[in-house]
Motif scaffolding. Structure first.
Motif, mmCIF file in Angstrom:
data_model
loop_
_atom_site.group_PDB
_atom_site.id
_atom_site.type_symbol
_atom_site.label_atom_id
_atom_site.label_comp_id
_atom_site.label_asym_id
_atom_site.label_seq_id
_atom_site.Cartn_x
_atom_site.Cartn_y
_atom_site.Cartn_z
ATOM 1 N N PRO A 89 0.809 -1.159 0.008
ATOM 2 C CA PRO A 89 -0.022 -0.026 -0.108
ATOM 3 C C PRO A 89 0.794 1.506 -0.030
ATOM 4 O O PRO A 89 0.487 2.257 -0.516
ATOM 5 N N ILE A 90 1.865 1.390 0.816
ATOM 6 C CA ILE A 90 2.968 2.425 0.770
ATOM 7 C C ILE A 90 3.344 2.602 -0.516
ATOM 8 O O ILE A 90 3.612 3.771 -1.006
ATOM 9 N N LEU A 91 4.015 1.436 -0.764
ATOM 10 C CA LEU A 91 4.360 1.432 -2.580
ATOM 11 C C LEU A 91 3.451 2.072 -3.657
ATOM 12 O O LEU A 91 3.968 3.048 -4.395
ATOM 13 N N ILE A 92 2.302 1.506 -3.547
ATOM 14 C CA ILE A 92 1.106 2.127 -4.289
ATOM 15 C C ILE A 92 0.887 3.557 -4.287
ATOM 16 O O ILE A 92 0.939 3.852 -5.382
ATOM 17 N N LEU A 143 1.369 8.925 -6.502
ATOM 18 C CA LEU A 143 1.758 10.390 -6.349
ATOM 19 C C LEU A 143 2.964 10.657 -7.229
ATOM 20 O O LEU A 143 2.891 12.025 -7.773
ATOM 21 N N LYS A 144 3.813 9.973 -7.289
ATOM 22 C CA LYS A 144 5.038 10.353 -8.429
ATOM 23 C C LYS A 144 4.376 10.661 -9.697
ATOM 24 O O LYS A 144 4.825 11.726 -10.272
ATOM 25 N N ASN A 145 3.384 9.901 -10.129
ATOM 26 C CA ASN A 145 2.796 9.997 -11.294
ATOM 27 C C ASN A 145 2.260 11.298 -11.692
ATOM 28 O O ASN A 145 2.125 12.226 -12.638
ATOM 29 N N LEU A 146 1.360 11.657 -10.383
ATOM 30 C CA LEU A 146 0.243 12.830 -10.501
ATOM 31 C C LEU A 146 1.510 13.969 -10.525
ATOM 32 O O LEU A 146 1.129 15.073 -11.076
ATOM 33 N N LYS A 147 2.467 13.987 -9.787
ATOM 34 C CA LYS A 147 3.582 15.030 -9.681
ATOM 35 C C LYS A 147 4.058 15.528 -11.071
ATOM 36 O O LYS A 147 4.569 16.455 -11.217
ATOM 37 N N TYR A 197 -10.245 1.249 -9.904
ATOM 38 C CA TYR A 197 -9.345 0.363 -10.567
ATOM 39 C C TYR A 197 -8.952 -1.139 -10.123
ATOM 40 O O TYR A 197 -8.474 -1.053 -8.672
ATOM 41 N N ASN A 198 -9.210 -2.110 -10.597
ATOM 42 C CA ASN A 198 -9.189 -3.297 -10.264
ATOM 43 C C ASN A 198 -8.229 -4.191 -11.437
ATOM 44 O O ASN A 198 -8.487 -3.974 -12.657
ATOM 45 N N PHE A 199 -7.301 -4.807 -10.882
ATOM 46 C CA PHE A 199 -6.465 -5.641 -11.657
ATOM 47 C C PHE A 199 -5.954 -6.638 -10.700
ATOM 48 O O PHE A 199 -5.751 -6.726 -9.629
ATOM 49 N N SER A 200 -5.055 -7.656 -11.306
ATOM 50 C CA SER A 200 -4.514 -8.689 -10.852
ATOM 51 C C SER A 200 -3.112 -8.934 -11.277
ATOM 52 O O SER A 200 -2.810 -8.723 -12.426
ATOM 53 N N ASP A 252 4.155 -1.287 -11.034
ATOM 54 C CA ASP A 252 4.601 0.176 -11.475
ATOM 55 C C ASP A 252 3.951 0.251 -12.906
ATOM 56 O O ASP A 252 3.179 1.311 -13.302
ATOM 57 N N LEU A 253 4.083 -0.855 -13.854
ATOM 58 C CA LEU A 253 3.325 -0.594 -15.136
ATOM 59 C C LEU A 253 1.955 -0.536 -15.140
ATOM 60 O O LEU A 253 1.406 -0.011 -15.742
ATOM 61 N N SER A 254 1.312 -1.568 -14.341
ATOM 62 C CA SER A 254 -0.297 -1.407 -14.285
ATOM 63 C C SER A 254 -0.893 -0.106 -13.713
ATOM 64 O O SER A 254 -1.721 0.342 -14.172
ATOM 65 N N LEU A 255 0.017 0.650 -13.093
ATOM 66 C CA LEU A 255 -0.488 1.928 -12.499
ATOM 67 C C LEU A 255 -0.184 3.232 -13.297
ATOM 68 O O LEU A 255 -0.212 4.096 -13.034
ATOM 69 N N SER A 256 0.719 2.880 -14.432
ATOM 70 C CA SER A 256 1.338 4.045 -15.279
ATOM 71 C C SER A 256 0.172 5.028 -15.848
ATOM 72 O O SER A 256 0.719 6.030 -16.185
ATOM 73 N N LYS A 257 -0.885 4.502 -16.201
ATOM 74 C CA LYS A 257 -1.895 5.310 -16.682
ATOM 75 C C LYS A 257 -3.141 5.763 -15.754
ATOM 76 O O LYS A 257 -4.023 6.536 -16.314
#
Length: 392
Positions: A165-168, A173-177, A265-268, A296-301
């Motif tokens: 959760p901390i990593l997610i 946050l990094k992508n939003l910045k 967003y749901n993924f596995s 990281d790739l799944s959250l890129s968009k």
């Protein structure tokens, strides 16, 4: 590498498809540009004149004002309808009807004068274009505080997933910045429960008096990630397992944490085979580093969904009447500058002029602005507590 050859018919089909999709893309971009370039309100200046008959200046004044209003409404565009008619002598008559494509929602008289024969009235009017989509403001900087995530991790998940959760939240946050029109503040030290905050809204406590208190200003936003992680059998086959992620970003506005929207967003991610044989399982299992890479790739968009919503959110607040001035608790920090136009309307089903008030910003500091109405006859105290929406 294997080379593929195309016959002339195949090449013709290929060119036709390229042209077809090119035309579709051009039309789509053109429509988007047309919507993006439209404004909901247009400020115009015009004048009207009328003949003074039998010295009756009041009647001439009314007719001059009616003409000025009509000419002002035509500046927002006109709809022209025509029809033909034939009389008993088979003469063809052409008839044209010109109707304004916009509606005046407020106006003020700038000047009026008369001579022996004519009366003239000059006005400034605000035009509301009918059936027009609101334009999204891609230039306004939105201030967003990113708060500590709420999370639930299933007991059957691997022990190392408790750090995810901390990593997610860090990845999001990094992508939003990286988005230039979002000003993100890392407030993950604050755990906020909006429902609980509303219960203690008016209570005085030690935390509310310390510098560590988090305060979201009017017109600013906060995001709370809600993360659920569980372990389940893969959909591929019964010997494979996967991590199931359900992420929900909750968007709130202002110090009262008014709910705005949520982004789910749901993924596995596949953990590898689980046969019961340690040798095989260790060989086919997916490493932790690989899981993090896929995460990281799944959250890129994911963050673009928030960005698309934020740039279309209206800037609005309640008005405050204080010291004979009308104040909005929004300023340059929230994207409100001198000259910005706002609309006040409590109940407006038919866009009639009696239900609208047009306001403009006359001065603005960091977190507050002073407004004045277009119509000087409006009593400012009557607007206290009314909701104003500023136009993009």
């Amino acid at each position: 590498m294997k080379n593929f050859s195309y016959n002339p018919f195949d090449r013709l089909i290929k060119k036709a498809l390229i042209i077809f999709w090119g035309v579709i893309a051009t039309l789509f971009l053109g429509i988007n540009f047309a919507f993006a370039s439209e404004n909901t309100v247009k400020m115009v200046f015009t004048s009207g004149r009328a003949i003074i008959v039998d010295g009756k200046k009041e009647i001439a004044k009314k007719r001059a004002l009616d003409e000025a209003l009509y000419l002002a409404s035509l500046q927002g565009g006109a709809k022209v309808d025509g029809f033909s008619s034939i009389d008993t002598k088979t003469r063809l008559n052409e008839n044209l009807v010109i109707r304004p494509a916009s509606e005046i929602i407020d106006f003020k008289v700038l000047n009026e004068n008369s001579d022996l024969t004519h009366y003239e009235v000059k006005i400034q009017a605000a035009l509301l274009q009918k059936n027009v989509n609101l334009k999204c403001d891609s230039t306004r900087i939105n201030n967003i505080s990113f708060l500590q995530p709420h999370y639930i991790i299933s007991s059957n998940s691997p022990a190392w997933t408790h750090h995810l959760p901390i990593l997610i939240s860090s990845i999001i946050l990094k992508n939003l910045k990286n988005l230039k029109d979002l000003k993100m503040s890392d407030k993950r030290d604050f755990f906020i429960d909006p429902e609980n905050m509303k219960k203690i809204k008016n209570e005085l406590n030690y935390e509310a008096l310390t510098e560590k208190t988090l305060y979201i200003k009017n017109g600013e936003f906060s995001i709370i990630p809600v993360i659920n992680i569980s372990r389940a059998l893969s959909r591929l086959h019964r010997f494979s397992e996967e991590l199931v992620f359900s992420i929900d970003l909750l968007l709130y506005e202002g110090p009262d944490y008014n709910f705005v929207d949520s982004f789910n967003y749901n993924f596995s991610l596949n953990l590898g085979n689980h046969t019961g044989y340690e040798g095989l399982d260790s060989f086919y299992s997916v490493s932790k580093s690989k899981i993090i890479e896929y995460l990281d790739l799944s959250l890129s968009k994911y963050h673009f969904r928030i960005h698309d919503t934020m740039k279309c959110l209206p800037l609005e607040t309640e008005l405050i009447y204080s010291n004979e001035k009308l104040i909005a608790n929004l300023g340059t920090n929230q994207g409100l500058y001198r000259g910005k136009i706002g609309l006040i309307s409590t109940r407006n089903p038919d866009n009639s002029m009696e239900n609208w008030s047009v306001m403009s910003v006359v001065s603005s500091d960091l977190d507050a602005s002073i407004l004045e109405p277009l119509n000087p006859n409006i009593d400012l105290i009557d607007l206290n507590g009314k909701l104003i929406r500023f136009l993009n």
